[in-house]
Design a protein around this motif. Structure first.
Motif, PDB file in Angstrom:
ATOM      1  N   PHE A 140       0.720  -1.179  -0.063  1.00 12.71           N
ATOM      2  CA  PHE A 140      -0.059  -0.007   0.171  1.00 12.71           C
ATOM      3  C   PHE A 140       1.017   1.366  -0.028  1.00 12.71           C
ATOM      4  O   PHE A 140       1.833   1.334   0.626  1.00 12.71           O
ATOM      5  N   VAL A 141       0.892   2.102  -0.963  1.00 18.48           N
ATOM      6  CA  VAL A 141       1.472   3.241  -0.937  1.00 18.48           C
ATOM      7  C   VAL A 141       0.743   4.512  -0.952  1.00 18.48           C
ATOM      8  O   VAL A 141      -0.539   4.420  -1.406  1.00 18.48           O
ATOM      9  N   GLU A 142       1.251   5.632  -0.534  1.00 17.16           N
ATOM     10  CA  GLU A 142       0.459   6.851  -0.582  1.00 17.16           C
ATOM     11  C   GLU A 142       1.429   7.998  -1.159  1.00 17.16           C
ATOM     12  O   GLU A 142       2.462   8.147  -0.419  1.00 17.16           O
ATOM     13  N   THR A 143       1.187   8.401  -2.197  1.00 17.12           N
ATOM     14  CA  THR A 143       2.237   9.365  -2.841  1.00 17.12           C
ATOM     15  C   THR A 143       1.638  10.203  -3.613  1.00 17.12           C
ATOM     16  O   THR A 143       1.087  10.072  -4.712  1.00 17.12           O
ATOM     17  N   PRO A 144       1.942  11.610  -3.393  1.00 15.18           N
ATOM     18  CA  PRO A 144       2.637  12.311  -2.146  1.00 15.18           C
ATOM     19  C   PRO A 144       1.917  11.773  -0.699  1.00 15.18           C
ATOM     20  O   PRO A 144       0.699  11.593  -0.853  1.00 15.18           O
ATOM     21  N   ALA A 145       2.686  11.447   0.067  1.00 17.78           N
ATOM     22  CA  ALA A 145       2.086  11.091   1.460  1.00 17.78           C
ATOM     23  C   ALA A 145       1.754  12.342   2.219  1.00 17.78           C
ATOM     24  O   ALA A 145       2.216  13.397   2.185  1.00 17.78           O
ATOM     25  N   ASN A 146       0.688  11.912   3.153  1.00 17.78           N
ATOM     26  CA  ASN A 146      -0.147  12.879   3.873  1.00 17.78           C
ATOM     27  C   ASN A 146       0.235  12.701   5.284  1.00 17.78           C
ATOM     28  O   ASN A 146      -0.019  11.849   5.706  1.00 17.78           O
ATOM     29  N   PRO A 147       0.909  13.700   5.973  1.00 17.94           N
ATOM     30  CA  PRO A 147       1.087  15.142   5.581  1.00 17.94           C
ATOM     31  C   PRO A 147       2.634  15.557   5.044  1.00 17.94           C
ATOM     32  O   PRO A 147       2.893  16.596   4.638  1.00 17.94           O
TER      33      PRO A 147
END
Length: 370
Positions: A140-147
């Motif tokens: 699982f990726v979040e890009t751009p990451a928050n925050p």
């Protein structure tokens, strides 16, 4: 914006026309129904409000058009993420999450997946490739990451994770399909909180899952139908309306963010700044390679908690609120939620206000910090 995104934006407002009969309303009607007229064989018809709704169908059509994939609607972004986890994972699986992404995803996994026998590991977004992906069933990726606004190389992550036999899920909430296209970059699944920019008016919770895999979509839809995590038709109607203006709002927000980030970077009260569009940002080169725009979120670090709070509260054009993507510019000190950031770190979500007026208000507030 790329030609393909411009084409999608142009056609989106006319998708409903394709199914209209003479005399039908052009705007989407709101269908508030838990039951449907259903004599005889129910196959192929709306059956029950937990199974389907014409307003869901309409918003899923728009989301699917933007993602170029099948989209499934949910009552929030976390409901969409939950559907992926509970619809696809089983006891004994091992998953990898970003350590610096949206914290609720990690809390959900730790509290509810671990007791089911699922192993959870975390890794910083900026070094997500380090260590490989052997042994993981889901990455699982979040890009751009928050925050943090760190970025990972999504094509490289997808290629390596697929070689290891993992499904790749990308949280694209911060960028929307107009700013980044994870499925085109190799991800198997996109999740997003349409509560943010897609709705855009801060008046509805919503989310979606999108994938080009029938097996993945089948698992997610079964979870929604059986667990009952369904969106309300009124919320779907609001998001449908918001999506029709997303391209215009997103363009304004991103353009303003590029202007403001340059000016914020030069203000003496700012100790550090993160924005992928700045040449000095550590993620700039990668952002240019895989993102259509640099987004509308800016991270700034002020000297202290008090300075951060004063900046937000004194600025007449910043709404203190814990969300982003609305027509109004919002800001919050993220350490108050437990994010691993400096006490003076402020997440700014640039809205649709005129950029020069917004900068004047920000500068006035920053100047008062001394």
């Amino acid at each position: 914006m790329s030609d393909s995104n411009q084409s999608r934006a142009a056609r989106l407002a006319h998708l409903r026309r394709e199914q209209l009969a003479k005399g039908d309303p052009v705007p989407l009607p709101l269908t508030m129904a838990s039951i449907f007229h259903l004599p005889g064989d129910p196959a192929g018809f709306n059956q029950y409000g937990r199974f389907a709704n014409p307003t869901w169908d309409a918003v899923e059509k728009l989301l699917g058009h933007l993602e170029q994939a099948t989209a499934v609607a949910f009552p929030s972004g976390m409901a969409a993420i939950s559907a992926v986890f509970f619809g696809l994972l089983k006891s004994g699986d091992r998953i990898l999450l970003p350590s610096d992404g949206y914290y609720t995803t990690r809390v959900l996994a730790d509290r509810f997946l671990k007791p089911l026998g699922i192993t959870i590991d975390t890794r910083p977004t900026a070094t997500f490739l380090e260590g490989g992906f052997s042994g993981y069933q889901l990455v699982f990726v979040e890009t751009p990451a928050n925050p943090s606004l760190d970025i990972c190389d999504l094509p490289a992550v997808s290629a390596m994770a697929h070689a290891a036999g993992a499904v790749v899920v990308a949280d694209n909430t911060t960028m929307t399909p107009y700013g980044q296209r994870p499925l085109d970059l190799g991800a198997d699944v996109v999740v997003a909180a349409d509560t943010k920019a897609p709705n855009g008016h801060s008046d509805a919770l919503f989310g979606h899952v999108a994938s080009r895999s029938p097996e993945i979509i089948g698992g997610v839809m079964d979870w929604r139908k059986l667990a009952g995590g369904i969106p309300g038709p009124f919320e779907a109607w609001l998001v449908h309306r918001g999506l029709e203006t997303l391209e215009v709002r997103f363009d304004r927000m991103c353009s303003s963010a590029e202007t403001l980030a340059e000016r914020l970077a030069g203000h003496p009260a700012i100790e550090a700044i993160r924005f992928p569009g700045l040449n000095s940002d550590p993620s700039h080169t990668l952002a240019r390679a895989q993102m259509e725009r640099f987004g509308f979120m800016i991270g700034i670090t002020l000297a202290s908690e008090a300075a951060a709070e004063d900046f937000i509260n004194r600025c007449a054009l910043i709404q203190p609120a814990t969300s982003f993507g609305g027509v109004h510019t919002s800001g919050e000190r993220r350490a108050r939620w437990g994010d691993a950031v400096h006490p003076g770190f402020v997440r700014l979500s640039i809205g649709c206000e005129p950029a020069e007026e917004l900068w004047a208000a920000m500068k006035e507030s920053l100047d008062q910090l001394g």
